[in-house]
Design a protein around this motif. Sequence first.
Motif, PDB file in Angstrom:
ATOM      1  N   ARG A 112       0.837  -1.205   0.000  1.00  0.00           N
ATOM      2  CA  ARG A 112       0.000   0.000   0.000  1.00  0.00           C
ATOM      3  C   ARG A 112       0.873   1.257   0.000  1.00  0.00           C
ATOM      4  N   PRO A 113       0.497   2.273  -0.771  1.00  0.00           N
ATOM      5  CA  PRO A 113       1.251   3.537  -0.709  1.00  0.00           C
ATOM      6  C   PRO A 113       1.050   4.227   0.631  1.00  0.00           C
ATOM      7  N   GLY A 114       1.940   5.137   0.972  1.00  0.00           N
ATOM      8  CA  GLY A 114       1.823   5.869   2.221  1.00  0.00           C
ATOM      9  C   GLY A 114       0.608   6.778   2.242  1.00  0.00           C
ATOM     10  N   LYS A 115       0.081   6.995   3.417  1.00  0.00           N
ATOM     11  CA  LYS A 115      -1.099   7.842   3.560  1.00  0.00           C
ATOM     12  C   LYS A 115      -0.744   9.305   3.343  1.00  0.00           C
ATOM     13  N   ASP A 116      -1.577   9.986   2.548  1.00  0.00           N
ATOM     14  CA  ASP A 116      -1.410  11.420   2.284  1.00  0.00           C
ATOM     15  C   ASP A 116      -0.007  11.750   1.767  1.00  0.00           C
ATOM     16  N   GLY A 117       0.516  10.848   0.946  1.00  0.00           N
ATOM     17  CA  GLY A 117       1.822  11.097   0.349  1.00  0.00           C
ATOM     18  C   GLY A 117       3.001  10.780   1.241  1.00  0.00           C
ATOM     19  N   GLY A 118       2.733  10.219   2.426  1.00  0.00           N
ATOM     20  CA  GLY A 118       3.814   9.877   3.346  1.00  0.00           C
ATOM     21  C   GLY A 118       4.464   8.553   3.003  1.00  0.00           C
ATOM     22  N   ALA A 119       5.408   8.145   3.842  1.00  0.00           N
ATOM     23  CA  ALA A 119       6.108   6.883   3.614  1.00  0.00           C
ATOM     24  C   ALA A 119       5.154   5.711   3.836  1.00  0.00           C
ATOM     25  N   PRO A 120       5.263   4.661   3.051  1.00  0.00           N
ATOM     26  CA  PRO A 120       4.401   3.489   3.251  1.00  0.00           C
ATOM     27  C   PRO A 120       4.740   2.770   4.557  1.00  0.00           C
ATOM     28  N   ASP A 121       3.789   2.009   5.082  1.00  0.00           N
ATOM     29  CA  ASP A 121       4.030   1.233   6.293  1.00  0.00           C
ATOM     30  C   ASP A 121       5.083   0.152   6.054  1.00  0.00           C
ATOM     31  N   PHE A 122       5.070  -0.432   4.857  1.00  0.00           N
ATOM     32  CA  PHE A 122       5.993  -1.524   4.565  1.00  0.00           C
ATOM     33  C   PHE A 122       6.764  -1.212   3.267  1.00  0.00           C
ATOM     34  N   PHE A 123       6.412  -1.874   2.163  1.00  0.00           N
ATOM     35  CA  PHE A 123       7.206  -1.746   0.939  1.00  0.00           C
ATOM     36  C   PHE A 123       6.693  -0.695  -0.044  1.00  0.00           C
ATOM     37  N   GLY A 124       5.396  -0.438  -0.021  1.00  0.00           N
ATOM     38  CA  GLY A 124       4.834   0.476  -1.000  1.00  0.00           C
ATOM     39  C   GLY A 124       4.474  -0.241  -2.289  1.00  0.00           C
ATOM     40  N   PRO A 125       3.814   0.457  -3.228  1.00  0.00           N
ATOM     41  CA  PRO A 125       3.234  -0.189  -4.411  1.00  0.00           C
ATOM     42  C   PRO A 125       4.232  -0.631  -5.477  1.00  0.00           C
TER      43      PRO A 125
END
Length: 221
Positions: A112-125
């Motif tokens: 999942r991408p980070g919320k509101d443009g922030g860093a993702p919780d894990f790996f990102g999309p």
Amino acid sequence: MTKTTWIAAIGAATLGLSALTTLGAQDAPIEVPGVVDPSKVTGGAYVADPAHSLVQWRVNHFGFNDYFGIFGDVEGTLQLDPANPAQSSVDITIPIASVTLASEGLRDHLLRPGKDGGAPDFFGPEPTPARFVSKSVQISPGGMTADIVGDLTLNGVTKEVQLYARFTGTGPNPMTKAETVGFEGHGTIKRSDFGIAFGIPVVSDDVKLEFTAAFEKRAAE
């Protein structure tokens, strides 16, 4: 019992024995091509068989139980030198984006991408594949095990890690005819070292890695 009944019983028994004999022949053990004999391994360059090479990761969840997932389609190269084992090396690439989990919701969270443009919780999309490049390989005198130290690049961070590997077999692959070697092994990393700190400590920082890999020898050019 009448004579006719005796004849029928004998005939049924004969057919039964014949069927068991046929079944026994069909169930005869088939010799597998791979043998656990390090002396049969030859030196040279090998490439990973991505269809039969996997990396499993395991974390503890809330102190209740472990949860695990798998990275498949592992690619890379292996250089073996039985005459000088310390010169052996391995370079492996692991496609993070193809992570496989039983829970589709958890897989979505990992990518999942980070919320509101922030860093993702894990790996990102669109995670970059991880890569492990060995720096030293110490093979045991019997050739059955090895301690491997190398650099693991994950989530844009490179850290030195240590892996333990065990030789599991060698022989000709009956499908591809290529000389093949197999290994299994394990290691442990801290995900916080690679900038993945979401949920710590209720989801463990320690990540246990287990791998199984097959490598096919490259044909001489």
